[in-house]
Design an enzyme around this catalytic site. Structure first.
Site, PDB file in Angstrom:
ATOM      1  CD  GLU A  57     -18.487 -15.895  43.892  1.00  0.00           C
ATOM      2  OE1 GLU A  57     -18.641 -14.671  43.754  1.00  0.00           O
ATOM      3  OE2 GLU A  57     -17.987 -16.628  43.019  1.00  0.00           O
ATOM      4  CG  ASN A 204     -22.177 -15.572  37.749  1.00  0.00           C
ATOM      5  OD1 ASN A 204     -22.726 -14.505  38.012  1.00  0.00           O
ATOM      6  ND2 ASN A 204     -20.848 -15.689  37.727  1.00  0.00           N
ATOM      7  CD  GLU A 205     -19.532 -12.029  35.886  1.00  0.00           C
ATOM      8  OE1 GLU A 205     -18.364 -12.431  35.788  1.00  0.00           O
ATOM      9  OE2 GLU A 205     -19.828 -10.948  36.427  1.00  0.00           O
ATOM     10  CE1 TYR A 271     -18.904  -6.397  41.927  1.00  0.00           C
ATOM     11  CE2 TYR A 271     -18.956  -7.426  39.753  1.00  0.00           C
ATOM     12  CZ  TYR A 271     -19.156  -7.496  41.124  1.00  0.00           C
ATOM     13  OH  TYR A 271     -19.603  -8.659  41.698  1.00  0.00           O
ATOM     14  CD  GLU A 327     -21.700 -11.099  40.467  1.00  0.00           C
ATOM     15  OE1 GLU A 327     -20.603 -10.544  40.257  1.00  0.00           O
ATOM     16  OE2 GLU A 327     -21.892 -12.321  40.299  1.00  0.00           O
ATOM     17  CD  GLN A 376     -19.297 -11.987  46.696  1.00  0.00           C
ATOM     18  OE1 GLN A 376     -19.088 -12.751  47.629  1.00  0.00           O
ATOM     19  NE2 GLN A 376     -19.019 -12.307  45.438  1.00  0.00           N
TER      20      GLN A 376
HETATM   21  O1  AHR Z   1     -18.257 -10.766  42.941  1.00  0.00           O
HETATM   22  C1  AHR Z   1     -17.041 -11.257  42.486  1.00  0.00           C
HETATM   23  C2  AHR Z   1     -17.123 -11.837  41.080  1.00  0.00           C
HETATM   24  O2  AHR Z   1     -17.378 -10.823  40.167  1.00  0.00           O
HETATM   25  C3  AHR Z   1     -18.219 -12.845  40.825  1.00  0.00           C
HETATM   26  O3  AHR Z   1     -17.877 -14.125  41.222  1.00  0.00           O
HETATM   27  C4  AHR Z   1     -18.388 -12.771  39.337  1.00  0.00           C
HETATM   28  O4  AHR Z   1     -19.683 -13.117  38.919  1.00  0.00           O
HETATM   29  C5  AHR Z   1     -18.000 -11.344  39.004  1.00  0.00           C
HETATM   30  O5  AHR Z   1     -17.119 -11.282  37.950  1.00  0.00           O
END
Ligand code: AHR
Length: 523
Positions: A57, A204-205, A271, A327, A376
């Protein structure tokens, strides 16, 4: 009918099990022998190589200083792209790369990133530190990067602040070979032939940074935008709808119900945030409590994928729609003294275990998980690579991906695991994580992780239905839980040959050191 060999293997397992039992009877310390049975002649699902994908990103130093240094840089590069990074990622067989975001994607206007550099307008990267983005890394540079890496590009389009027309024209610019204003513009900018672009994300999101939409609203927006994401010139697009995160099952339900038939893939984000969002851990200064918490949270993705997948089954029982975990990874406090918006974190043996167990989970659920992208690739979150000027360091996570590359496009083998528990302060998780596959040339690969940082794990593994002749192995471990690679000492952690494994009558026996990632190859 049972063969003599199979009877012998069963007897060996029974004998080993009774040894555990009797040692306990005599009041000695119990030795847990973990048992794995692999059905080497079964297996029907292919582990899609894209499960080993990555994400890049416009955030912090991922693109600029990570991938991109510009043609005039003293750092070795090809058309502005760092050569050391390209070589390293090729070595671990990167299959697919997602770009330009993330939250950045829904603020990105692709036309700002094409044409002569001096004419490209700057923008403010509002989401990530409000820094100025000069747009020097754009569509041509990203697709050049993917060509240099030999991987598939996965582009995420702008739904939150972009128009349908903008998205439609981006697809035409990249993939249309005939004559129209967009393909003419591409030619004017130096690219005669269209590119192949298979993977395209529609936002995205969009439940958060991508427009704060409700699922009912986004489902309709998705239906509209995807109509104009067309397949041209023999290029077939795999359309990925914005999916859910964590335990938000409602989003998955609504998306599948309202738009499931119009998508090829549905994304999903998870995450691992030890300590929680308000109280994140340091990446390298932690004790056993944080170690346990991290691995327990990482293991939770298994249940999450199963539950989201069950909802998808209701609308898509044949599993046509892929779950695209685009992600995932660990999220810690940033390194002291660095910009909090740049999400730069170190990467330790703990991250190697998170990578190992998560990839095992994805492998084992490959009938639904068709792609995953670690967040990432460089200098951001659970990175594979860290850079500092001309220096580059490979993280423990990189080494796990390199060791696990043998699973890419192999056939998943059914595994039965009976293992002990890793207990910490009254809580427990399974001590081992495992997955196995058979590649096209018949080699079997088993990836096993010992999550327990204190105890070695004795493992006996029966390979049913194979004629195993030899076994070799590689291991990633270190004396210290917090071990990590630095620019000063870059090879504290790197894979080593693993010799303590024996093979007899299709039974493997080994002892996995505490906190280790092991990959075995059986021929
Ligand atoms: O990876 C960091 C961020 O986490 C991304 O931009 C977003 O899609 C997610 O919330």
């Amino acid at each position: 009918m049972l063969t003599a060999k199979r009877i012998l293997s069963c007897l060996t397992l029974v004998l080993l099990a009774s040894f555990v039992f009797s040692s306990d009877l005599f009041g000695e310390e119990q030795i847990t022998i973990n048992k794995i049975v692999i059905n080497a002649d079964l297996g029907k699902n292919i582990i899609n190589k894209n499960i080993y994908g990555h994400f890049s990103e416009h955030l912090g130093r991922c693109i600029y200083e990570g991938f991109w240094v510009g043609e005039k840089s003293p750092i070795k590069n090809t058309r502005g792209i760092r050569s050391d990074v390209v070589e390293a990622l090729k070595r671990m067989k990167i299959p697919v790369l997602r770009w330009p975001g993330g939250c950045f994607a829904d603020e990105y206007h692709w036309k700002d990133g094409i044409g002569p550099y001096e004419l490209r307008p700057s923008m403010v990267n509002t989401h990530w530190g409000r820094v100025t983005e000069n747009n020097h890394f754009g569509t041509h540079e990203f697709l050049d990067l993917c060509e240099q890496l030999g991987c598939e590009p996965y582009i995420c389009g702008n739904v939150g602040s972009g128009t349908v027309r903008e998205m439609q024209e981006w697809i035409e610019y990249i993939t249309f070979n005939g004559k129209n204003p967009m393909s003419d513009l591409r030619r004017k900018n130096g690219r005669e032939k269209s590119w192949k672009l298979k993977y395209f994300g529609i936002g995205n999101e969009n439940w958060g940074c991508g427009g704060s939409m409700r699922p009912e609203f986004y489902a309709d927006v998705y239906r509209r935008y995807q109509t104009y994401v067309r397949s041209f010139s023999g290029n077939r697009i795999y359309k990925i709808a914005c999916g859910s995160y964590g335990e938000n099952y409602h989003w998955t339900e609504v998306l599948m119900r309202e738009a499931g038939s119009l998508m090829s893939g549905l994304s999903y984000h998870y995450y691992t945030v030890p300590g929680g969002w308000g109280n994140k851990n340091s990446a390298t200064e932690f004790g056993e409590k944080e170690w346990f918490d991290t691995l327990k949270k990482a293991l939770f993705i298994d249940e999450l994928i199963q539950k989201h997948s069950t909802i998808m089954d209701k609308y898509d029982p044949k599993k046509r729609v892929g779950l695209v975990v685009d992600e995932w990874g660990t999220w810690y406090k940033v390194e002291p003294g660095t910009n909090p918006s740049f999400l730069y974190q170190q990467n330790s043996l703990r991250d190697a275990l998170v990578a190992g167990l998560t990839l095992n989970i994805f492998n084992n659920q490959c009938n639904r998980v068709k792609m995953a992208n670690l967040a990432q690739t460089i200098n951001v979150l659970q990175a594979l690579i860290l850079t500092k000027g001309e220096k580059m360091v490979l993280t423990p996570t990189y080494h796990v991906f390199e060791m696990y590359k043998v699973h890419q496009d192999a056939t998943l083998l059914p595994v039965d695991l009976q293992c002990g528990q890793y207990e910490f302060e009254g809580d427990k998780i399974p001590a081992l994580s495992v997955s196995a596959s058979r590649d096209k040339s018949g080699r079997i690969h088993i990836s096993i992780n010992n999550l327990d940082p204190n105890n070695a794990a004795k493992v006996v593994c029966e390979l049913r239905g194979s004629k195993a002749k030899s076994v070799t192995g590689r291991i990633l471990t270190a004396a210290d839980k917090t071990a990590h690679n630095t620019f000063e000492i870059p090879e504290t952690l790197k894979p080593a040959v693993f010799k303590t494994v024996q093979l007899k009558n299709n039974i493997l026996s080994t002892t996995l050191p505490p906190k280790s990632v092991v990959v075995l190859e059986i021929k």
